[in-house]
Design an enzyme around this catalytic site. Structure first.
Site, PDB file in Angstrom:
ATOM      1  N   GLU A  55     -14.250   8.513  20.483  1.00 26.05           N
ATOM      2  CA  GLU A  55     -15.276   7.957  19.967  1.00 26.05           C
ATOM      3  C   GLU A  55     -14.921   7.753  18.194  1.00 26.05           C
ATOM      4  O   GLU A  55     -15.345   9.032  17.797  1.00 26.05           O
ATOM      5  CB  GLU A  55     -16.276   8.692  20.309  1.00 26.05           C
ATOM      6  CG  GLU A  55     -16.978   8.648  21.318  1.00 26.05           C
ATOM      7  CD  GLU A  55     -17.620  10.477  21.313  1.00 26.05           C
ATOM      8  OE1 GLU A  55     -18.853  10.466  20.372  1.00 26.05           O
ATOM      9  OE2 GLU A  55     -18.511  10.126  22.938  1.00 26.05           O
ATOM     10  N   PRO A  56     -13.210   7.967  17.707  1.00 26.45           N
ATOM     11  CA  PRO A  56     -13.000   7.680  16.662  1.00 26.45           C
ATOM     12  C   PRO A  56     -14.107   6.878  15.519  1.00 26.45           C
ATOM     13  O   PRO A  56     -14.250   6.106  15.826  1.00 26.45           O
ATOM     14  CB  PRO A  56     -11.645   7.553  16.346  1.00 26.45           C
ATOM     15  CG  PRO A  56     -12.206   6.955  17.098  1.00 26.45           C
ATOM     16  CD  PRO A  56     -12.721   6.314  18.358  1.00 26.45           C
ATOM     17  N   ARG A  62     -22.586  10.971   0.047  1.00 23.92           N
ATOM     18  CA  ARG A  62     -21.602  12.408   0.399  1.00 23.92           C
ATOM     19  C   ARG A  62     -21.190  13.372  -0.373  1.00 23.92           C
ATOM     20  O   ARG A  62     -21.425  14.599   0.280  1.00 23.92           O
ATOM     21  CB  ARG A  62     -20.445  11.185   0.701  1.00 23.92           C
ATOM     22  CG  ARG A  62     -20.215  10.722   1.930  1.00 23.92           C
ATOM     23  CD  ARG A  62     -19.020  10.257   2.682  1.00 23.92           C
ATOM     24  NE  ARG A  62     -18.478  11.270   3.845  1.00 23.92           N
ATOM     25  CZ  ARG A  62     -17.392  12.163   3.225  1.00 23.92           C
ATOM     26  NH1 ARG A  62     -16.692  12.011   1.734  1.00 23.92           N
ATOM     27  NH2 ARG A  62     -17.441  12.917   4.178  1.00 23.92           N
ATOM     28  N   CYS A 111     -32.886   9.586 -10.487  1.00 17.06           N
ATOM     29  CA  CYS A 111     -32.951  10.582 -11.397  1.00 17.06           C
ATOM     30  C   CYS A 111     -32.870  11.797 -10.291  1.00 17.06           C
ATOM     31  O   CYS A 111     -33.754  12.721 -10.285  1.00 17.06           O
ATOM     32  CB  CYS A 111     -34.668  10.902 -11.804  1.00 17.06           C
ATOM     33  SG  CYS A 111     -34.758   9.415 -12.698  1.00 17.06           S
ATOM     34  N   GLU A 112     -31.572  12.541 -10.237  1.00 10.44           N
ATOM     35  CA  GLU A 112     -31.346  13.554  -9.479  1.00 10.44           C
ATOM     36  C   GLU A 112     -30.249  14.154 -10.356  1.00 10.44           C
ATOM     37  O   GLU A 112     -29.198  13.988 -10.909  1.00 10.44           O
ATOM     38  CB  GLU A 112     -31.518  13.719  -8.672  1.00 10.44           C
ATOM     39  CG  GLU A 112     -32.484  13.629  -7.481  1.00 10.44           C
ATOM     40  CD  GLU A 112     -33.233  13.838  -6.501  1.00 10.44           C
ATOM     41  OE1 GLU A 112     -32.869  15.001  -6.212  1.00 10.44           O
ATOM     42  OE2 GLU A 112     -33.720  13.056  -5.869  1.00 10.44           O
TER      43      GLU A 112
HETATM   44  N1  LLP Z   1     -19.067  10.848  17.993  1.00 13.78           N
HETATM   45  C1  LLP Z   1     -20.015  11.712  18.117  1.00 13.78           C
HETATM   46  C2  LLP Z   1     -21.211  12.065  19.069  1.00 13.78           C
HETATM   47  C3  LLP Z   1     -20.578  12.498  16.874  1.00 13.78           C
HETATM   48  O1  LLP Z   1     -21.803  12.622  16.495  1.00 13.78           O
HETATM   49  C4  LLP Z   1     -19.518  11.384  15.808  1.00 13.78           C
HETATM   50  C5  LLP Z   1     -20.052  11.769  14.145  1.00 13.78           C
HETATM   51  C6  LLP Z   1     -18.691  11.017  16.135  1.00 13.78           C
HETATM   52  C7  LLP Z   1     -18.135  10.599  17.142  1.00 13.78           C
HETATM   53  C8  LLP Z   1     -17.553  10.446  14.560  1.00 13.78           C
HETATM   54  O2  LLP Z   1     -17.403  10.848  14.128  1.00 13.78           O
HETATM   55  P1  LLP Z   1     -15.818  10.901  13.058  1.00 13.78           P
HETATM   56  O3  LLP Z   1     -14.525  10.692  13.842  1.00 13.78           O
HETATM   57  O4  LLP Z   1     -16.695   9.853  11.744  1.00 13.78           O
HETATM   58  O5  LLP Z   1     -15.179  12.317  12.388  1.00 13.78           O
HETATM   59  N2  LLP Z   1     -21.809  11.978   7.575  1.00 13.78           N
HETATM   60  C9  LLP Z   1     -20.677  12.532   7.737  1.00 13.78           C
HETATM   61  C10 LLP Z   1     -19.746  12.500   8.799  1.00 13.78           C
HETATM   62  C11 LLP Z   1     -20.941  12.359  10.444  1.00 13.78           C
HETATM   63  C12 LLP Z   1     -20.766  12.490  11.441  1.00 13.78           C
HETATM   64  C13 LLP Z   1     -21.579  12.019  12.490  1.00 13.78           C
HETATM   65  N3  LLP Z   1     -21.277  12.339  13.604  1.00 13.78           N
HETATM   66  C14 LLP Z   1     -19.989  12.484   6.623  1.00 13.78           C
HETATM   67  O6  LLP Z   1     -20.439  11.534   5.834  1.00 13.78           O
HETATM   68  O7  LLP Z   1     -18.628  12.901   6.440  1.00 13.78           O
END
Ligand code: LLP
Length: 411
Positions: free
Chosen positions: A273-274, A312, A341-342
């Site tokens: 799940e990338p 982020r 405004c933060e």
């Molecule tokens: N699978 C599941 C169940 C997840 O919760 C996530 C991400 C992914 C896959 C994908 O993960 P990745 O490959 O993108 O690392 N907003 C945060 C990241 C939150 C990730 C949430 N879940 C940021 O901006 O760093």
């Protein structure tokens, strides 16, 4: 790796000068490189070629329907966490039989929608959710395919807000409880147990936590197989980190070799799940300097993008490189801030940034994942345009919101 490069002193996305996009579409704008996205999908997929696998792109990283449409054309599946994401995927032409549904709090409507759409499987995150999903399946008189998301209690050694694999996190089911659940599920008439899953966090930059999780899930699969549970899928989640600055995360090849090695003999199909590793470095946030301002303690570069456009830095203290669109080697230490405004509204703090003047353009790098998808209308700021570049042309894939858009749903 990405296709944002300088040619003749001007930063380009593929062959399109960012200056041109700023002139024609305005700023702020997210700009994505299709060639980079495609390359990332291909490299990630090829890294797993020695084992049966399905790549389910994590839609939350970047959910624009035009981007999802490209992924669907390239044959990827999708990891969703809401009915809204499923709706996007189906509208984009994604195949429901390549969709998996994760998340700790699926509503009855979302479960029914996904069941009726014929998704590949649900990732179940608690025994209470198991009951809910079974109830919906019985009512619909349909079988439901499920996998349990295990929580292996492993520290992903990433920012605490994006760490998901310890018992302090809300995600997944502990191994002892998962063992129970697999036993109990055999008694449920409409449930077809097809897999086991885990996802320990995001922006993971070393192999250690992945290896610990692999060892844990491997032991667990062997145990289940010994008990006669026939599993078709092992979903290892996402989480592979990217270089925002000086990080050196494992390459997809190294990551995949390790995952394949730990699972090859299990006779099971891998699901990955990338999100970030596909979309992160394929996009930038293009912003314009509004003005420069000096306080006695600091110099500020006030730009037209703000925390509502890219949260982020405020949320995780995350680092995004800042590249001037007109190549410039002289630097000065500034805080790059937006108009919201933060005091948390910053893009960078105490950073050596190219000397820029009002009206000049800056590219906030590595903003393709969790950039636009986390943006909001805070301070009644219309959400920005999104642009997809392909070779020497580009397309606006989401128009800039207008003031009318801001109040459209308000009675
Ligand atoms: N699978 C599941 C169940 C997840 O919760 C996530 C991400 C992914 C896959 C994908 O993960 P990745 O490959 O993108 O690392 N907003 C945060 C990241 C939150 C990730 C949430 N879940 C940021 O901006 O760093």
């Amino acid at each position: 790796m990405h296709y944002f490069e300088y040619h003749a002193g001007q930063l380009h996305c593929e062959q399109v000068p960012l200056q041109r996009i700023a002139d024609e579409v305005g700023t702020p704008a997210y700009v994505y490189s299709e060639r980079t996205l495609h390359r990332h999908v291909r490299v990630f997929d090829e890294a797993f070629q020695s084992v049966p696998h399905l790549i389910c792109y994590a839609v939350k990283a970047n959910s624009n329907i035009n981007i999802l449409r490209r992924f669907a054309e390239w044959g990827t599946g999708f990891d969703i966490v809401s009915g809204g994401e499923l709706f996007r995927v189906l509208r984009a032409g994604g195949s429901p039989e390549k969709v998996i549904f994760s998340g700790v709090g699926k509503t009855l409507q979302e479960i029914r929608y996904a069941l009726d759409s014929g998704i590949l499987f649900f990732n179940i995150e608690s025994s209470a959710e198991m009951d809910l999903i079974h109830g919906v399946a019985r009512q619909a008189n349909k079988p439901v395919r499920v996998s349990i998301r295990t929580n292996p209690d492993i520290d992903a050694r990433t920012h605490p807000y994006i760490s998901t694999g310890t018992q302090k996190n809300k995600f997944g089911v502990s191994l002892p409880e998962a063992r129970e659940l697999y036993r109990n599920m055999r008694q449920l008439s409409n449930v077809d147990v097809v897999g086991v899953s885990c996802h320990i966090g995001s922006q993971i930059t070393e192999m250690g936590p992945f290896e610990e999780a692999l060892a844990s899930i491997r032991r667990f699969v062997l145990e289940l197989q010994a008990e006669g549970v026939a599993l078709k899928y092992l979903d290892f989640g996402g989480g592979l980190g990217i270089p925002y600055d000086a990080e050196e995360p494992p390459s997809p090849a190294i990551y995949a070799a390790s995952v394949a090695c730990a699972t090859r003999d299990l006779g099971i199909q891998l699901v990955l799940e990338p999100g970030r590793v596909i979309a992160g470095n394929a996009g930038i946030l293009l912003t314009r300097v509004l003005l420069k301002k000096n306080q006695s303690a600091k110099k500020f570069l006030v730009v037209d993008a703000a925390m509502n456009d890219l949260i982020r830095p405020a949320l995780y203290g995350s680092h995004h490189q800042l590249w001037p669109v007109r190549e410039e080697n002289n630097k000065e230490k500034v805080d790059v801030v937006g108009p919201v405004c933060e005091s948390a509204d910053f893009i960078a703090r105490d950073r050596d940034v190219a000397v820029l003047h009002a009206g000049e353009l800056l590219a906030v790098m590595s903003a393709g994942a969790y950039g636009f998808s986390l943006s909001s209308n805070y301070n009644s700021r219309p959400r920005v345009a999104e642009v997809l570049v392909n070779g020497d042309s580009y397309q606006v894939i989401r128009r800039r919101e207008s003031y009318e858009d801001l109040i459209r749903l308000e009675e």
